[in-house]
Design an enzyme around this catalytic site. Structure first.
Site: not given
Length: 463
Positions: A237-238
RNA sequence: GGCCCCAUCGUCUAGUGGCCUAGGACACCACCCUCUCAAGGUGGAGGCACGGGUUCGAAUCCCGUUGGGGCUGCCA
């Protein structure tokens, strides 16, 4: 398999290019090249509230950097609404969808009251609401039976229909939802093989239902690729992880090494070879050889692959590639630097902060600034705060820094800049600060400011 | 909760019933080479999640357990 498969990569423009999307693009590309097929680029930007046109350029440049050229497109879903509207008409006509005016809160309330699982309960299914604007459209999922599809990597999964709720196909504002646009476009573009991430496996029954309701005939063949996870085993995830391919590029990874490493995540040529020229990948790639279990992204291994590519270069290539990279790092600052130097040798001190993991602090200047500015630490604290939420461009940083100055009780912008400049670049002089920060990036800027803060607190100057 | 999926060294993987005393790579350790560091070479430690079957024979097939993941949005 038909002789000329058509595949697509369908990213949504979210602001960066995820390595998982890169791997999916690569597998699609490899498959197309292997079988003389066509690789289509389609931008899934149906969510107008969220997407920005400039991000499309980012997707294309990452794809180009990786060397994954597309044969058709880019097609923007935002420009194809007529197609989706026509499909909606077909569904309405066939009474395969119905209007629904439940708010998310209603749905949640009812779910809680009946104590059952969350999700939509089909409340409006038989209310025969008119499909006016302001009402979303839901698909009338059959309540029993099951649906399956062909998947080259996961076998042929089957899903009980009873577990699939009446999913939305059009928003109340008239925009198509992902699943609808996705199906309509795959049909319109004659996509023969849908190669995508495993996070879409659960969407596929809905896909199949819609496909059938729209009378598109034979379903494409699917290949759901195992996800790429972080060291914790969760999907990348970012927020937590480094996932943008442009970040890897900026850190000096070679595109060919990136591609090679990505290819090895979930696929292998079946023997011990690991460094594979592109041609070999193309001639040996087979979706049937793709593993179905997820892989963990290991940057150390990437680095090792990268170093092998680096070592294989001739010294000339090495110089050339390095220069290109070195240059790309400071190039945007060039016009600002040239006004401030007298010799080329002076360029180095102006841009050096961009290359170091941490800035080298000029002790004398640091001490001087600290003495002159009583609010030094306050400014840093405030800046760390305002910069964290700032739009990362010259204007955004400018106003964030002004705001930080106000917070710290510093009269003018020049005085609130000094602590930041010293912390981030290590020097008291240099190219304009906003532009420098834009280039450095938010993460490094913030961590340097925090380091600066720690430095003040550890060794306050007394006199 | 429901549905779906996954399970070989720490990580990426080879393995598709006998060739497995489970092979390779990254990372790790030791030694060699060496003006440092890398690179290279040699060696080492480290794995079939567990339990039942099926079979003459199972990492490989089946079932269960456990663990992990995904989906369950008027995001994609």
């Amino acid at each position: 398999m038909q002789s000329h498969p058509r595949v697509r990569i369908a990213p949504s423009p979210t602001g960066y290019f995820h390595v998982g999307t890169g791997r999916t693009a690569l597998f699609n590309w490899l498959f197309a090249r292997r079988h003389g097929g066509t690789f289509v680029l389609r931008i899934e930007d149906t969510d107008t509230a969220r997407n920005r046109p400039e991000h499309v350029e980012g997707i294309m440049s990452s794809l180009r950097w990786l060397g994954l050229g597309w044969d058709e497109g880019p097609f923007l879903q935002s420009e194809r609404s007529a197609l989706y509207e026509r499909a909606i008409d077909v569904l309405l006509e066939a009474e395969a969808v119905y209007a629904c005016d439940c708010s998310p809160a209603d749905i949640q309330d009812r779910a809680r009251k009946r104590g059952g699982p969350p999700g939509y309960d089909g409340f409006c299914r038989d209310r025969s609401l008119e499909a006016t604007s302001g009402r979303m459209l839901r698909f009338k999922t059959p309540r029993e039976g099951s649906i399956g599809f062909t998947d080259l990597v996961r076998g042929n999964p089957t899903f009980p229909l009873a577990a699939i709720e009446d999913f939305g196909v059009r928003k109340s504002n008239g925009e198509p939802l992902f699943i609808l646009a996705n199906v309509v476009d795959d049909a319109d573009m004659s996509i023969s093989h849908v190669i995508r991430g495993d996070d879409h496996t659960s969407n596929t029954p809905k896909y199949a239902l819609l496909w059938e309701a729209l009378g598109y005939g034979e379903l494409p063949v699917f290949a759901h690729l195992p996800l790429i996870n972080n060291a914790q085993g969760k999907k990348l995830s970012k927020r937590r992880d480094k996932v943008a391919v442009e970040d890897f590029r900026d850190e000096g990874y070679l595109a060919e090494a990136m591609v090679n490493y990505l290819a090895l995540l979930g696929w292998s040529p079946g023997d011990d070879r690991e460094i594979l020229p592109l041609e070999e990948m193309i001639s040996e790639f087979d979706l049937g050889d793709v593993k179905s279990s997820p892989a963990i992204f290991d940057e150390r291994k990437l680095a090792s692959v990268n170093s092998q590519y680096l070592r294989k270069m001739t010294p000339e290539e090495m110089v050339e590639r390095s220069e290109l990279w070195l240059r790309s790092r400071w190039e945007p600052l060039a016009p600002l630097v040239q006004e401030r130097v007298r010799t080329l040798a002076e360029v180095y001190s102006m841009v050096e902060f961009l290359y170091r993991p941490e800035p080298v602090i000029d002790q004398t200047e640091w001490a001087k600034a600290l003495r002159k500015n009583a609010n030094f630490a306050l400014v840093l604290e405030a800046a760390a705060e305002t910069l964290a939420g700032a739009e990362w461009d010259v204007d955004g940083i400018h106003s964030a820094l002004s705001a930080a100055g106000d917070k710290a009780g510093v009269a003018n912008l020049r005085d609130s800049q000094a602590p930041v400049r010293l912390s981030v670049t290590g020097r008291s002089v240099g190219p304009p600060l906003m532009e420098s920060l834009v280039l450095l990036g938010r993460d490094k800027t913030l961590s340097r400011i925090r380091a600066g803060l720690a430095r003040v607190q550890d060794a306050p100057v007394t006199g």
